[in-house]
Structures are given as C-alpha cells and as structure tokens.
Motif scaffolding. Sequence first.
Motif, PDB file in Angstrom:
ATOM      1  N   GLY A  10       0.762  -1.187   0.097  1.00  0.00           N
ATOM      2  CA  GLY A  10      -0.053  -0.007  -0.072  1.00  0.00           C
ATOM      3  C   GLY A  10       0.773   1.274  -0.072  1.00  0.00           C
ATOM      4  N   LYS A  11       2.058   1.106   0.049  1.00  0.00           N
ATOM      5  CA  LYS A  11       3.162   2.251   0.065  1.00  0.00           C
ATOM      6  C   LYS A  11       4.201   2.110  -0.882  1.00  0.00           C
ATOM      7  CE  LYS A  11       1.505   4.744   3.456  1.00  0.00           C
ATOM      8  NZ  LYS A  11       1.002   6.270   3.612  1.00  0.00           N
ATOM      9  N   GLY A  12       3.973   1.491  -2.148  1.00  0.00           N
ATOM     10  CA  GLY A  12       4.924   1.232  -3.072  1.00  0.00           C
ATOM     11  C   GLY A  12       4.926   2.314  -4.053  1.00  0.00           C
ATOM     12  N   GLY A  13       5.505   2.046  -5.355  1.00  0.00           N
ATOM     13  CA  GLY A  13       5.366   2.813  -6.482  1.00  0.00           C
ATOM     14  C   GLY A  13       6.105   4.430  -5.998  1.00  0.00           C
ATOM     15  N   THR A  14       5.372   5.068  -5.980  1.00  0.00           N
ATOM     16  CA  THR A  14       5.927   6.637  -5.620  1.00  0.00           C
ATOM     17  C   THR A  14       6.167   6.724  -3.957  1.00  0.00           C
ATOM     18  OG1 THR A  14       3.793   7.374  -5.024  1.00  0.00           O
ATOM     19  CG2 THR A  14       4.651   7.862  -7.309  1.00  0.00           C
ATOM     20  N   SER A  15       5.980   5.757  -3.459  1.00  0.00           N
ATOM     21  CA  SER A  15       6.213   5.669  -1.796  1.00  0.00           C
ATOM     22  C   SER A  15       5.710   6.759  -1.086  1.00  0.00           C
ATOM     23  CB  SER A  15       7.917   5.555  -1.587  1.00  0.00           C
ATOM     24  OG  SER A  15       8.281   4.293  -2.062  1.00  0.00           O
ATOM     25  N   ALA A  16       4.466   7.155  -1.385  1.00  0.00           N
ATOM     26  CA  ALA A  16       4.056   8.396  -0.528  1.00  0.00           C
ATOM     27  C   ALA A  16       4.618   9.750  -0.936  1.00  0.00           C
ATOM     28  CB  ALA A  16       3.790   8.022   0.878  1.00  0.00           C
ATOM     29  N   ARG A  17       5.260   9.723  -2.022  1.00  0.00           N
ATOM     30  CA  ARG A  17       5.794  11.180  -2.162  1.00  0.00           C
ATOM     31  C   ARG A  17       5.206  11.956  -3.450  1.00  0.00           C
ATOM     32  NH1 ARG A  17      11.912  11.745  -1.744  1.00  0.00           N
ATOM     33  NH2 ARG A  17      12.547  10.069   0.022  1.00  0.00           N
ATOM     34  N   GLY A  18       4.115  11.270  -3.995  1.00  0.00           N
ATOM     35  CA  GLY A  18       3.362  11.859  -4.803  1.00  0.00           C
ATOM     36  C   GLY A  18       4.341  11.931  -6.271  1.00  0.00           C
ATOM     37  N   HIS A  19       3.958  12.492  -7.251  1.00  0.00           N
ATOM     38  CA  HIS A  19       4.413  12.515  -8.563  1.00  0.00           C
ATOM     39  C   HIS A  19       5.531  13.775  -8.855  1.00  0.00           C
ATOM     40  CE1 HIS A  19       2.481   8.793 -10.089  1.00  0.00           C
ATOM     41  NE2 HIS A  19       1.196   9.288  -9.312  1.00  0.00           N
ATOM     42  N   LYS A  20       6.569  13.499  -9.265  1.00  0.00           N
ATOM     43  CA  LYS A  20       7.506  14.577  -9.795  1.00  0.00           C
ATOM     44  C   LYS A  20       7.540  15.794  -8.586  1.00  0.00           C
ATOM     45  CE  LYS A  20       6.273  14.071 -14.682  1.00  0.00           C
ATOM     46  NZ  LYS A  20       5.765  14.896 -16.108  1.00  0.00           N
ATOM     47  N   GLY A  21       8.434  16.721  -9.021  1.00  0.00           N
ATOM     48  CA  GLY A  21       8.687  17.720  -8.079  1.00  0.00           C
ATOM     49  C   GLY A  21       9.789  17.536  -7.298  1.00  0.00           C
ATOM     50  N   ALA A  22      10.585  18.582  -6.655  1.00  0.00           N
ATOM     51  CA  ALA A  22      11.574  18.422  -6.086  1.00  0.00           C
ATOM     52  C   ALA A  22      11.627  17.697  -4.675  1.00  0.00           C
ATOM     53  CB  ALA A  22      12.090  19.873  -5.476  1.00  0.00           C
ATOM     54  N   LYS A  23      10.191  17.493  -4.069  1.00  0.00           N
ATOM     55  CA  LYS A  23      10.237  16.756  -2.782  1.00  0.00           C
ATOM     56  C   LYS A  23      10.007  15.081  -3.346  1.00  0.00           C
ATOM     57  CE  LYS A  23       7.582  20.075   0.039  1.00  0.00           C
ATOM     58  NZ  LYS A  23       6.351  20.238   0.733  1.00  0.00           N
ATOM     59  N   SER A  24       9.803  14.921  -4.436  1.00  0.00           N
ATOM     60  CA  SER A  24       9.707  13.404  -4.668  1.00  0.00           C
ATOM     61  C   SER A  24      11.054  12.709  -5.055  1.00  0.00           C
ATOM     62  CB  SER A  24       8.840  13.227  -6.083  1.00  0.00           C
ATOM     63  OG  SER A  24       9.700  13.590  -7.090  1.00  0.00           O
ATOM     64  N   ARG A  25      12.007  13.791  -5.078  1.00  0.00           N
ATOM     65  CA  ARG A  25      13.544  13.015  -5.587  1.00  0.00           C
ATOM     66  C   ARG A  25      14.385  12.872  -4.424  1.00  0.00           C
ATOM     67  NH1 ARG A  25      11.780  13.810 -10.880  1.00  0.00           N
ATOM     68  NH2 ARG A  25      11.620  15.982 -11.269  1.00  0.00           N
ATOM     69  N   SER A  26      15.162  11.891  -4.658  1.00  0.00           N
ATOM     70  CA  SER A  26      16.109  11.624  -3.348  1.00  0.00           C
ATOM     71  C   SER A  26      17.291  12.695  -3.117  1.00  0.00           C
ATOM     72  CB  SER A  26      16.781  10.112  -3.693  1.00  0.00           C
ATOM     73  OG  SER A  26      17.923  10.409  -4.923  1.00  0.00           O
ATOM     74  N   GLY A  27      17.815  12.815  -2.075  1.00  0.00           N
ATOM     75  CA  GLY A  27      18.499  13.822  -1.599  1.00  0.00           C
ATOM     76  C   GLY A  27      18.059  15.217  -1.607  1.00  0.00           C
ATOM     77  N   TYR A  28      16.581  15.206  -1.448  1.00  0.00           N
ATOM     78  CA  TYR A  28      16.002  16.723  -1.544  1.00  0.00           C
ATOM     79  C   TYR A  28      16.137  17.336  -0.092  1.00  0.00           C
ATOM     80  CZ  TYR A  28      12.326  20.173  -0.910  1.00  0.00           C
ATOM     81  OH  TYR A  28      11.693  21.204  -0.546  1.00  0.00           O
ATOM     82  N   SER A  29      16.602  18.659   0.113  1.00  0.00           N
ATOM     83  CA  SER A  29      16.395  19.185   1.469  1.00  0.00           C
ATOM     84  C   SER A  29      16.288  20.525   0.900  1.00  0.00           C
ATOM     85  CB  SER A  29      17.560  18.873   2.075  1.00  0.00           C
ATOM     86  OG  SER A  29      18.772  19.940   1.675  1.00  0.00           O
ATOM     87  N   LYS A  30      15.338  21.136   1.891  1.00  0.00           N
ATOM     88  CA  LYS A  30      14.864  22.463   1.306  1.00  0.00           C
ATOM     89  C   LYS A  30      15.846  23.632   1.978  1.00  0.00           C
ATOM     90  CE  LYS A  30      11.677  24.534   3.539  1.00  0.00           C
ATOM     91  NZ  LYS A  30      10.326  24.815   4.342  1.00  0.00           N
ATOM     92  N   LYS A  31      16.121  24.530   1.097  1.00  0.00           N
ATOM     93  CA  LYS A  31      17.072  25.506   1.415  1.00  0.00           C
ATOM     94  C   LYS A  31      16.647  26.268   2.580  1.00  0.00           C
ATOM     95  CE  LYS A  31      20.255  25.364  -1.957  1.00  0.00           C
ATOM     96  NZ  LYS A  31      20.132  23.966  -2.576  1.00  0.00           N
ATOM     97  N   ILE A  32      17.442  26.666   3.552  1.00  0.00           N
ATOM     98  CA  ILE A  32      16.909  27.777   4.489  1.00  0.00           C
ATOM     99  C   ILE A  32      16.351  28.936   4.054  1.00  0.00           C
ATOM    100  CG2 ILE A  32      17.580  29.033   6.575  1.00  0.00           C
ATOM    101  CD1 ILE A  32      19.480  26.982   7.106  1.00  0.00           C
ATOM    102  N   GLY A  33      14.941  29.284   4.416  1.00  0.00           N
ATOM    103  CA  GLY A  33      14.657  30.542   3.823  1.00  0.00           C
ATOM    104  C   GLY A  33      13.946  30.402   2.310  1.00  0.00           C
ATOM    105  N   PHE A  34      13.930  29.051   1.941  1.00  0.00           N
ATOM    106  CA  PHE A  34      13.168  29.115   0.633  1.00  0.00           C
ATOM    107  C   PHE A  34      11.597  29.007   0.926  1.00  0.00           C
ATOM    108  CE2 PHE A  34      11.439  25.914  -2.625  1.00  0.00           C
ATOM    109  CZ  PHE A  34      12.071  26.637  -3.811  1.00  0.00           C
TER     110      PHE A  34
END
Length: 150
Positions: free
Chosen positions: A27-51
């Motif tokens: 039930g948590k396969g495929g996109t692994s609950a990250r949704g489709h596309k966009g920065a948050k779906s990628r590995s290694g994503y971390s939001k810049k301070i103040g972004f």
Amino acid sequence: MNLSNLQPAEGSTHNQNKRLGRGEGSGKGGTSARGHKGAKSRSGYSKKIGFEGGQMPLQRRVPKFGFTNINRKNYEGVNLDTLQLLVDNGIITDTVDMTVFVANRLATKNEIVKILGRGELKAKLKVTAHKFTATAKAAIEAAGGEAVTL
C-alpha cells in the motif's frame, strides 16, 4: 505463552509507521507516498533555509541597511562594584591589572578593558586598565587609590 502470541513489552516499541517502498502490496509502493514529480519526490532533497517555494524570499525582498565600522574598538567593561566584590572576597588587596582580570575571567588577555562607574568602591586600589570613565576615575581617587592608564 507460546510463539504464536509473543509481543514486545509495553512501551518498548515506538515506530508504528508503514514501511515505504516495499512493493505494491504494502500500500506504500510505487511513489512511496511522495506523489508524482517535483523536488520533494527526488532523493537527496532538502529545502534551503529561507526557501519560499520559488517566491522571492523575505531576506532578499527586504533591503540591506547599515554598515560595520572596521575601526570600532570594543571595550570589555568592568564596574567598580565588581572590583569591590573581589576585594570583599579577598581575591585582590592592593593592585588590579590585566592579570587579575584574566585570572577572574572578567576579560581575556587580548581584550581592551574599560573601568566603568557603577557601584561604589571603598577599598584603596591601584587600578591599571586601558580606559576609565570620568566617574570611575573620580571614585577610585576618592577612595585613596590610583587609576593608571595603559
């Protein structure tokens, strides 16, 4: 009790979340609950301070102001009541200089010390420092001491 009804002690386990990315059947396969596309779906994503999601961030919208004076001298202030406290505790008796300030952690060896006039001084002291306020100098001399400028 047997192998079919073993379970951990109460309060010993904390993580009750579903494990992500362990196949479609979980039930948590495929996109692994990250949704489709966009920065948050990628590995290694971390939001810049103040972004702010692409909006011009606050620290860039607000104008810069002021400046830092490179010639500013920062004095470490030592008040008369602090000196009187050292006298009362028997730490100093007659002379006060940089070694005393450093030993009692009132200043470090590279700081410039200024004697300030808060409180009253009853003891006769020979105080050696880089600067004195007028009230401090008057109070030291009124107590029978001496104010020596480095």
